[in-house]
Design a protein around this motif. Structure first.
Motif, PDB file in Angstrom:
ATOM      1  N   MET A 123       0.885  -1.316   0.048  1.00  0.00           N
ATOM      2  CA  MET A 123      -0.057   0.177  -0.150  1.00  0.00           C
ATOM      3  C   MET A 123       0.664   1.353  -0.262  1.00  0.00           C
ATOM      4  N   THR A 124       0.263   2.404  -0.441  1.00  0.00           N
ATOM      5  CA  THR A 124       1.070   3.599  -0.553  1.00  0.00           C
ATOM      6  C   THR A 124       1.103   4.077   0.986  1.00  0.00           C
ATOM      7  N   VAL A 125       1.616   5.179   1.132  1.00  0.00           N
ATOM      8  CA  VAL A 125       1.926   5.752   2.595  1.00  0.00           C
ATOM      9  C   VAL A 125       0.508   6.247   2.808  1.00  0.00           C
ATOM     10  N   LEU A 126      -0.384   6.824   2.080  1.00  0.00           N
ATOM     11  CA  LEU A 126      -1.657   7.335   2.054  1.00  0.00           C
ATOM     12  C   LEU A 126      -2.708   6.407   2.345  1.00  0.00           C
ATOM     13  N   GLU A 127      -2.514   5.159   1.661  1.00  0.00           N
ATOM     14  CA  GLU A 127      -3.307   4.119   2.016  1.00  0.00           C
ATOM     15  C   GLU A 127      -3.331   3.465   3.241  1.00  0.00           C
ATOM     16  N   ASN A 128      -1.934   3.272   3.742  1.00  0.00           N
ATOM     17  CA  ASN A 128      -1.573   3.026   5.029  1.00  0.00           C
ATOM     18  C   ASN A 128      -2.515   3.812   6.068  1.00  0.00           C
ATOM     19  N   CYS A 129      -2.259   4.889   6.022  1.00  0.00           N
ATOM     20  CA  CYS A 129      -3.019   5.789   6.887  1.00  0.00           C
ATOM     21  C   CYS A 129      -4.517   6.063   6.671  1.00  0.00           C
ATOM     22  N   THR A 130      -5.033   5.561   5.764  1.00  0.00           N
ATOM     23  CA  THR A 130      -6.497   5.746   5.692  1.00  0.00           C
ATOM     24  C   THR A 130      -7.399   4.313   5.908  1.00  0.00           C
ATOM     25  N   LEU A 131      -6.533   3.254   5.857  1.00  0.00           N
ATOM     26  CA  LEU A 131      -7.234   2.108   5.929  1.00  0.00           C
ATOM     27  C   LEU A 131      -8.120   1.934   7.370  1.00  0.00           C
ATOM     28  N   ALA A 132      -7.347   2.218   8.389  1.00  0.00           N
ATOM     29  CA  ALA A 132      -7.971   2.018   9.672  1.00  0.00           C
ATOM     30  C   ALA A 132      -9.172   2.857  10.086  1.00  0.00           C
ATOM     31  N   PRO A 133      -8.976   4.230   9.709  1.00  0.00           N
ATOM     32  CA  PRO A 133     -10.110   5.274   9.904  1.00  0.00           C
ATOM     33  C   PRO A 133     -11.312   4.581   9.019  1.00  0.00           C
ATOM     34  N   ILE A 134     -11.202   4.268   7.834  1.00  0.00           N
ATOM     35  CA  ILE A 134     -12.176   3.783   6.965  1.00  0.00           C
ATOM     36  C   ILE A 134     -13.096   2.539   7.439  1.00  0.00           C
TER      37      ILE A 134
ATOM     38  N   HIS B  89       2.168   9.465  -1.878  1.00  0.00           N
ATOM     39  CA  HIS B  89       1.765   8.253  -3.073  1.00  0.00           C
ATOM     40  C   HIS B  89       2.968   7.257  -3.185  1.00  0.00           C
ATOM     41  N   LYS B  90       3.827   7.278  -2.284  1.00  0.00           N
ATOM     42  CA  LYS B  90       4.924   6.461  -2.578  1.00  0.00           C
ATOM     43  C   LYS B  90       4.808   5.167  -1.373  1.00  0.00           C
ATOM     44  N   HIS B  91       5.542   4.122  -1.860  1.00  0.00           N
ATOM     45  CA  HIS B  91       5.412   2.879  -0.930  1.00  0.00           C
ATOM     46  C   HIS B  91       6.363   2.806  -0.079  1.00  0.00           C
ATOM     47  N   PRO B  92       6.247   2.012   0.969  1.00  0.00           N
ATOM     48  CA  PRO B  92       7.156   2.038   2.163  1.00  0.00           C
ATOM     49  C   PRO B  92       8.571   1.980   1.766  1.00  0.00           C
ATOM     50  N   ALA B  93       8.706   0.992   0.794  1.00  0.00           N
ATOM     51  CA  ALA B  93      10.092   0.593   0.269  1.00  0.00           C
ATOM     52  C   ALA B  93      10.910   1.633  -0.415  1.00  0.00           C
ATOM     53  N   GLN B  94      10.053   2.615  -0.589  1.00  0.00           N
ATOM     54  CA  GLN B  94      10.734   3.872  -1.244  1.00  0.00           C
ATOM     55  C   GLN B  94      11.154   4.856  -0.216  1.00  0.00           C
ATOM     56  N   LEU B  95      10.875   4.775   1.007  1.00  0.00           N
ATOM     57  CA  LEU B  95      11.257   5.623   2.104  1.00  0.00           C
ATOM     58  C   LEU B  95      12.394   5.068   3.053  1.00  0.00           C
ATOM     59  N   SER B  96      13.023   6.053   3.536  1.00  0.00           N
ATOM     60  CA  SER B  96      14.021   5.638   4.617  1.00  0.00           C
ATOM     61  C   SER B  96      13.439   5.194   5.885  1.00  0.00           C
ATOM     62  N   GLY B  97      14.139   4.526   6.770  1.00  0.00           N
ATOM     63  CA  GLY B  97      13.577   4.101   8.013  1.00  0.00           C
ATOM     64  C   GLY B  97      13.146   5.126   8.922  1.00  0.00           C
ATOM     65  N   GLY B  98      13.618   6.326   8.740  1.00  0.00           N
ATOM     66  CA  GLY B  98      13.042   7.287   9.740  1.00  0.00           C
ATOM     67  C   GLY B  98      11.643   7.789   9.019  1.00  0.00           C
ATOM     68  N   GLN B  99      11.607   7.987   7.915  1.00  0.00           N
ATOM     69  CA  GLN B  99      10.504   8.374   7.140  1.00  0.00           C
ATOM     70  C   GLN B  99       9.481   7.443   7.445  1.00  0.00           C
ATOM     71  N   GLN B 100       9.841   6.228   7.335  1.00  0.00           N
ATOM     72  CA  GLN B 100       8.660   4.919   7.530  1.00  0.00           C
ATOM     73  C   GLN B 100       8.229   5.135   8.966  1.00  0.00           C
ATOM     74  N   GLN B 101       8.987   5.445   9.887  1.00  0.00           N
ATOM     75  CA  GLN B 101       8.763   5.383  11.325  1.00  0.00           C
ATOM     76  C   GLN B 101       7.748   6.713  11.354  1.00  0.00           C
ATOM     77  N   ARG B 102       7.957   7.795  10.699  1.00  0.00           N
ATOM     78  CA  ARG B 102       7.157   8.884  10.703  1.00  0.00           C
ATOM     79  C   ARG B 102       5.507   8.608  10.121  1.00  0.00           C
ATOM     80  N   VAL B 103       5.736   7.917   9.045  1.00  0.00           N
ATOM     81  CA  VAL B 103       4.501   7.280   8.501  1.00  0.00           C
ATOM     82  C   VAL B 103       4.012   6.661   9.594  1.00  0.00           C
ATOM     83  N   ALA B 104       4.442   5.635  10.413  1.00  0.00           N
ATOM     84  CA  ALA B 104       3.767   4.870  11.292  1.00  0.00           C
ATOM     85  C   ALA B 104       3.048   5.709  12.382  1.00  0.00           C
ATOM     86  N   ILE B 105       3.884   6.818  12.916  1.00  0.00           N
ATOM     87  CA  ILE B 105       3.159   7.831  13.856  1.00  0.00           C
ATOM     88  C   ILE B 105       1.914   8.505  13.331  1.00  0.00           C
ATOM     89  N   ALA B 106       2.032   8.755  11.882  1.00  0.00           N
ATOM     90  CA  ALA B 106       0.898   9.477  11.454  1.00  0.00           C
ATOM     91  C   ALA B 106      -0.249   8.632  11.381  1.00  0.00           C
TER      92      ALA B 106
END
Length: 247
Positions: free
Chosen positions: A97-108, A136-153
């Motif tokens: 899933m994209t970053v955005l899809e990761n973040c919208t899944l649970a609220p929906i 609109h990127k996928h997690p594998a395209q991000l650094s570890g720090g960016q992925q963890q910030r996505v996880a927090i978001a």
């Protein structure tokens, strides 16, 4: 902070076979409090934090969230998980899933938000952690720090009352740790109830109202920030601080 604690644990025990992972753990976290949990590897820190939202079931004792007792099969468990969000050591993002899809899944799915409401919410929190441009990127395209910030978001998109952090920087390269801790410091400043398992003592000094030290499955010391760092009462805590602060 209110009279009813956000989290109350009383004599909580957890076994893995013959291994006694948590031994009569008793803790209370007030609403709005920032509690840092530290201790050596294998001391039960991660197990303890994972019992709070029942990712790990406890065998005896009681755990209450906002005054309501919870256990793995309790009927209010879904409601509890909506108000208690967790950020993991290894991000746990869905790779397909994209970053955005990761973040919208649970609220929906769990908060019944419409797709457009979920996108607005997600973009607001991705902006909050300064990563909206990666939506609109996928997690594998991000650094570890960016992925963890996505996880927090993603956790914030559930609009929780309580956030649990299980060693959120331990899987990161040193230069990425700061960007994640900065987000967490900012969250702490906004009054979020936080329980954070971490070895980052600099972060603890910035945000913690209280520090809890665990060893061999037990809480062996808990103290306000100043006392813990300047005059720890437990010999094992003193030894731990000497090792951590000397690096």
């Amino acid at each position: 902070m209110g009279d009813v604690p956000a989290i109350a644990m009383r004599k909580v025990n957890k076994f893995y076979g013959n291994h006694h992972a948590l031994r009569d753990v008793t803790l209370s976290v007030a609403k709005g409090e920032k509690m840092v949990v530290c201790g050596p590897s294998g001391s039960g820190k991660s197990t303890m934090i994972r019992t709070i939202n029942q990712l790990e079931e406890h065998q005896s004792g009681t755990i209450e969230i906002d005054g309501e007792e919870i256990w793995a099969e309790s009927p209010n468990m879904d409601a509890v998980r909506r108000k208690v969000s967790m950020v993991f050591q290894h991000f746990n993002l869905f790779p397909h899933m994209t970053v955005l899809e990761n973040c919208t899944l649970a609220p929906i799915r769990t908060r019944k938000a419409t797709p457009s409401e979920a996108v607005d919410l997600a973009m607001a929190y991705l902006s909050r952690v300064q990563i909206a441009d990666q939506a609109h990127k996928h997690p594998a395209q991000l650094s570890g720090g960016q992925q963890q910030r996505v996880a927090i978001a993603r956790s914030l998109c559930m609009q929780p009352d309580i956030m649990l952090f299980d060693e959120p920087t331990s899987a990161l390269d040193p230069e990425m740790i700061g960007e994640v801790l900065d987000v967490m410091v900012s969250l702490a400043g906004e009054g979020m109830t936080m329980v954070c398992v971490t070895h980052e003592m600099g972060f603890a000094r910035k945000v913690a109202d209280r520090v809890v030290f665990m060893d061999a499955g037990q809480v062996v010391e808990q103290n306000d920030l100043e006392t813990f760092f300047t005059n720890p009462q437990n010999d094992r805590a003193k030894e731990f601080l000497d090792q951590v602060l000397s690096h």
